[in-house]
Structure formats: structure tokens, C-alpha cells
Design an enzyme around this catalytic site. Sequence first.
Site, mmCIF file in Angstrom:
data_model
loop_
_atom_site.group_PDB
_atom_site.id
_atom_site.type_symbol
_atom_site.label_atom_id
_atom_site.label_comp_id
_atom_site.label_asym_id
_atom_site.label_seq_id
_atom_site.Cartn_x
_atom_site.Cartn_y
_atom_site.Cartn_z
ATOM 1 N N GLY A 13 8.329 -32.893 -28.074
ATOM 2 C CA GLY A 13 7.141 -32.364 -27.383
ATOM 3 C C GLY A 13 6.749 -33.281 -26.238
ATOM 4 O O GLY A 13 6.789 -34.501 -26.381
ATOM 5 N N ARG A 74 13.934 -29.678 -27.734
ATOM 6 C CA ARG A 74 14.236 -30.080 -29.113
ATOM 7 C C ARG A 74 15.641 -29.540 -29.362
ATOM 8 O O ARG A 74 15.807 -28.351 -29.601
ATOM 9 C CB ARG A 74 13.229 -29.459 -30.084
ATOM 10 C CG ARG A 74 11.757 -29.832 -29.788
ATOM 11 C CD ARG A 74 10.872 -29.405 -30.939
ATOM 12 N NE ARG A 74 9.461 -29.335 -30.577
ATOM 13 C CZ ARG A 74 8.609 -30.349 -30.620
ATOM 14 N NH1 ARG A 74 9.021 -31.534 -30.977
ATOM 15 N NH2 ARG A 74 7.345 -30.181 -30.293
ATOM 16 N N ASP A 105 8.926 -39.244 -33.224
ATOM 17 C CA ASP A 105 9.661 -39.485 -34.456
ATOM 18 C C ASP A 105 11.069 -38.861 -34.481
ATOM 19 O O ASP A 105 12.068 -39.551 -34.699
ATOM 20 C CB ASP A 105 8.759 -38.896 -35.558
ATOM 21 C CG ASP A 105 9.268 -39.198 -36.917
ATOM 22 O OD1 ASP A 105 9.847 -38.280 -37.514
ATOM 23 O OD2 ASP A 105 9.110 -40.344 -37.376
ATOM 24 N N THR A 127 4.169 -39.346 -27.528
ATOM 25 C CA THR A 127 3.755 -38.154 -28.273
ATOM 26 C C THR A 127 2.239 -38.177 -28.374
ATOM 27 O O THR A 127 1.645 -39.254 -28.503
ATOM 28 C CB THR A 127 4.366 -38.113 -29.699
ATOM 29 O OG1 THR A 127 3.622 -37.164 -30.494
ATOM 30 C CG2 THR A 127 4.306 -39.448 -30.424
ATOM 31 N N ASP A 129 0.662 -37.231 -30.851
ATOM 32 C CA ASP A 129 0.285 -37.283 -32.273
ATOM 33 C C ASP A 129 -0.172 -38.665 -32.773
ATOM 34 O O ASP A 129 -0.832 -38.753 -33.801
ATOM 35 C CB ASP A 129 1.459 -36.815 -33.147
ATOM 36 C CG ASP A 129 1.831 -35.368 -32.879
ATOM 37 O OD1 ASP A 129 1.050 -34.666 -32.212
ATOM 38 O OD2 ASP A 129 2.909 -34.930 -33.336
ATOM 39 N N ASP A 131 1.551 -40.902 -34.270
ATOM 40 C CA ASP A 131 2.024 -40.970 -35.660
ATOM 41 C C ASP A 131 3.227 -41.893 -35.835
ATOM 42 O O ASP A 131 4.000 -41.732 -36.780
ATOM 43 C CB ASP A 131 2.390 -39.549 -36.151
ATOM 44 C CG ASP A 131 3.478 -38.913 -35.308
ATOM 45 O OD1 ASP A 131 3.793 -39.436 -34.211
ATOM 46 O OD2 ASP A 131 4.035 -37.878 -35.727
ATOM 47 N N ARG A 173 0.483 -32.554 -35.906
ATOM 48 C CA ARG A 173 1.495 -32.352 -36.955
ATOM 49 C C ARG A 173 0.954 -32.838 -38.302
ATOM 50 O O ARG A 173 -0.037 -32.287 -38.765
ATOM 51 C CB ARG A 173 2.775 -33.084 -36.582
ATOM 52 C CG ARG A 173 4.027 -32.329 -36.964
ATOM 53 C CD ARG A 173 5.249 -33.100 -36.530
ATOM 54 N NE ARG A 173 5.558 -32.892 -35.141
ATOM 55 C CZ ARG A 173 6.332 -31.916 -34.692
ATOM 56 N NH1 ARG A 173 6.865 -31.069 -35.531
ATOM 57 N NH2 ARG A 173 6.592 -31.784 -33.414
HETATM 58 O O1 F6P Z 1 4.518 -33.451 -31.670
HETATM 59 C C1 F6P Z 1 3.663 -32.934 -30.712
HETATM 60 C C2 F6P Z 1 3.144 -31.575 -31.102
HETATM 61 O O2 F6P Z 1 2.275 -31.105 -30.091
HETATM 62 C C3 F6P Z 1 2.462 -31.505 -32.472
HETATM 63 O O3 F6P Z 1 1.146 -31.977 -32.423
HETATM 64 C C4 F6P Z 1 2.590 -30.030 -32.768
HETATM 65 O O4 F6P Z 1 2.577 -29.815 -34.165
HETATM 66 C C5 F6P Z 1 3.920 -29.679 -32.182
HETATM 67 O O5 F6P Z 1 4.218 -30.665 -31.222
HETATM 68 C C6 F6P Z 1 4.001 -28.319 -31.522
HETATM 69 O O6 F6P Z 1 5.314 -28.117 -31.109
HETATM 70 P P1 F6P Z 1 5.753 -26.994 -30.072
HETATM 71 O O7 F6P Z 1 5.280 -27.396 -28.710
HETATM 72 O O8 F6P Z 1 7.242 -27.005 -30.170
HETATM 73 O O9 F6P Z 1 5.109 -25.717 -30.508
#
Ligand code: F6P
Length: 321
Positions: A13, A74, A105, A127, A129, A131, A173
Site C-alpha cells: 500500500g 502487491r 510488513d 506504511t 499503519d 505496525d 489493518r
Molecule cells: O497497509 C495499508 C492499508 O491501507 C491498510 O491500512 C489497509 O487495511 C490496506 O492497506 C488496504 O489495502 P488496499 O489498498 O489494497 O485495499
Amino acid sequence: MKKKTIGVLTSGGDSPGMNAAIRAVVRTGIFNGLTVLGVKKGYEGLIHGEIEEMQLSSVADIIHRGGTMLQTARSKEFMTEEGRQKALNIMEVFGMQGLIIIGGDGSFRGALELAKLGAQVIGVPGTIDNDIAFTDYTIGFDTAINTVVDAIGKIRDTTSSHNRANIIEVMGRNSGDISLYAGLAGGAESIIVPEVGYDVDDVCKRIVQGRNRGKLHSIIILAEGVGGAFEMAKTIEEKIGVETRVTILGHVQRGGSPTAFDRVLASRLGARAVELLINGRTARMVGIYKNEIADFDLEEVLKSRKEFSEELYTLARILSI
Ligand code: F6P
């Protein structure tokens, strides 16, 4: 002696400040006489050779921009051994002797696998997050919480006008940090995080107590890792008869111009990552730990869990009674 060539990519992300980190890598690399290659679309682009040489001017006018100029992905293919071998082959073909991975991560797990195949890799935590263990803050987190705080202010206005409660679901997340920091800074009545969980009667009690003291609004910040915002709203309405709305902030939290904090952090971490490659280090992550820029064993980082701040959580509960 041949000039050392390094690569940089963003993965997973996106987060505000990734551009500032790319800029720092490119400019620190060129300053030190390296050739710096930009890899598009994360590991996916690496596997498919979407690579071009970066110049000082390639990263001009990006420090203030959200998103990532290198784009991100991803990659499913990179999760396979075959995909990783392809990536390693491409690195060899392009003469890439080291690679800086800006991501979270999942991206670091990929980086570690590449390192096991013999690649020289350094991780930069990017990120929203927050985390990742061994870094107090990840690039993008500060911008994200500022976006949430801004949203809380706006929602508070309309919530007060209508004398309602509002549940604001934030990203993160499995981490509650966005909820915790933004909830504390925004004066939320309840902060709900996966690390602690919640009791709906406690949430209701706080709403009622606030109303009895003349509060016109109730803001509940809910981390996405807990979920169930709409059911919670229904339960609150049924239990205490307070009209409750739900706002899911979603990807708005991932965009926007990075804060000064994120730009400075990204600049420092990007530059340190290049220094590590120059010094022949591999499988390390750079981070800001106890207010110092430092680096850590990537495997150790991935094995550890980011500590949740019970202290901040308790403070937020005391201050919002
Ligand atoms: O890891 C960053 C994040 O924004 C999380 O907070 C969230 O759960 C996820 O990515 C959403 O992913 P995507 O953009 O693939 O929907």
C-alpha cells in the site's frame, strides 16, 4: 572501479512520504557516486524489468506529493519461489548490486526472501499503519493521523448540530495506532483498537455520561481490525436510543501531501538506507527508534510485534471521560 549500481522500489500500500524517501535515496546515491535505478510497480515491475535510471532531476518537485512516483503493487508472482528467482535474474541483468525496498510488513517479508537468495537488500518502513517493530513511526503514519484528525473535526460539527453519535472507522489493518493517535488528538469519546477490544456497554455509558454533562456529540474511533461499525451503531441506538451514524474514512487516509514530519523522516531513512548499501550491509531495516535513526536485522524486525502503547491508551480514556 566500476560504479556501484543500486535500485529502489515502493511496494504494498502506498503512503504519503514515499516520494520524499525515493528522492532521498536517489540524491544520496548520486551524491555518493552511485548509479540509481528506479523500479516501477514494486516487485511486479522488478520481475518484468520495468526499470529506468534515475537522475537528480527525476525526483525534482516530488517531496510534497502524496502517492509514489514509482507506483506500487502487491505482486502475487513474487510470492512464489519462481517469481523471486526471476526478480533476482533481472537484478543481475541490470547490474543492480543492492536494492532498497520502501514498504510495509509484506514487502519486507519479500525482501528477506530475496536476501536469502543472495541479494543485498535494505528495508525502509513506509506504511500508514505504523505496525512495524523497531521503528516508533513509519513513513505516512503522521500524515494519515492528521487526515483523520481533520475528519474528526468536520464530523464533530455535524454530529453536534444533530446531537448524534458517529462511529469513524479508520485503517490500520491489525494495528490500532491510527485509531489511538488520531482518537487522542481529536478528543474522541471512545477509542476502539484490536489490541484491547471493547465492551459495547462501556461505549454506551460514555455516550450517556457525556450527554448528561451537556455534550452535543459523541465520536467513537474504531480501527478496521475490529470492524463491525454498522452493527455497533445499531446496538447503540437500540440500547440508549442515540441516533448513530457511521463514517468509513478508507483510502482518503492514504493520500495527500505528506506532513513535514513525514518528509523529514523519509529523507533521513532514505539517506541512511543508501549508506548501509555502500557499507555492504544487507537484510537490515532502517527506522527511528527512541528518536534516533538506527538500523536493525530485518528477520528480527519481522519476528517481533510492534508494542502497543498502553500508556497512551489509558491517557486517552482518562482525558475523554
Ligand atoms: O497497509 C495499508 C492499508 O491501507 C491498510 O491500512 C489497509 O487495511 C490496506 O492497506 C488496504 O489495502 P488496499 O489498498 O489494497 O485495499
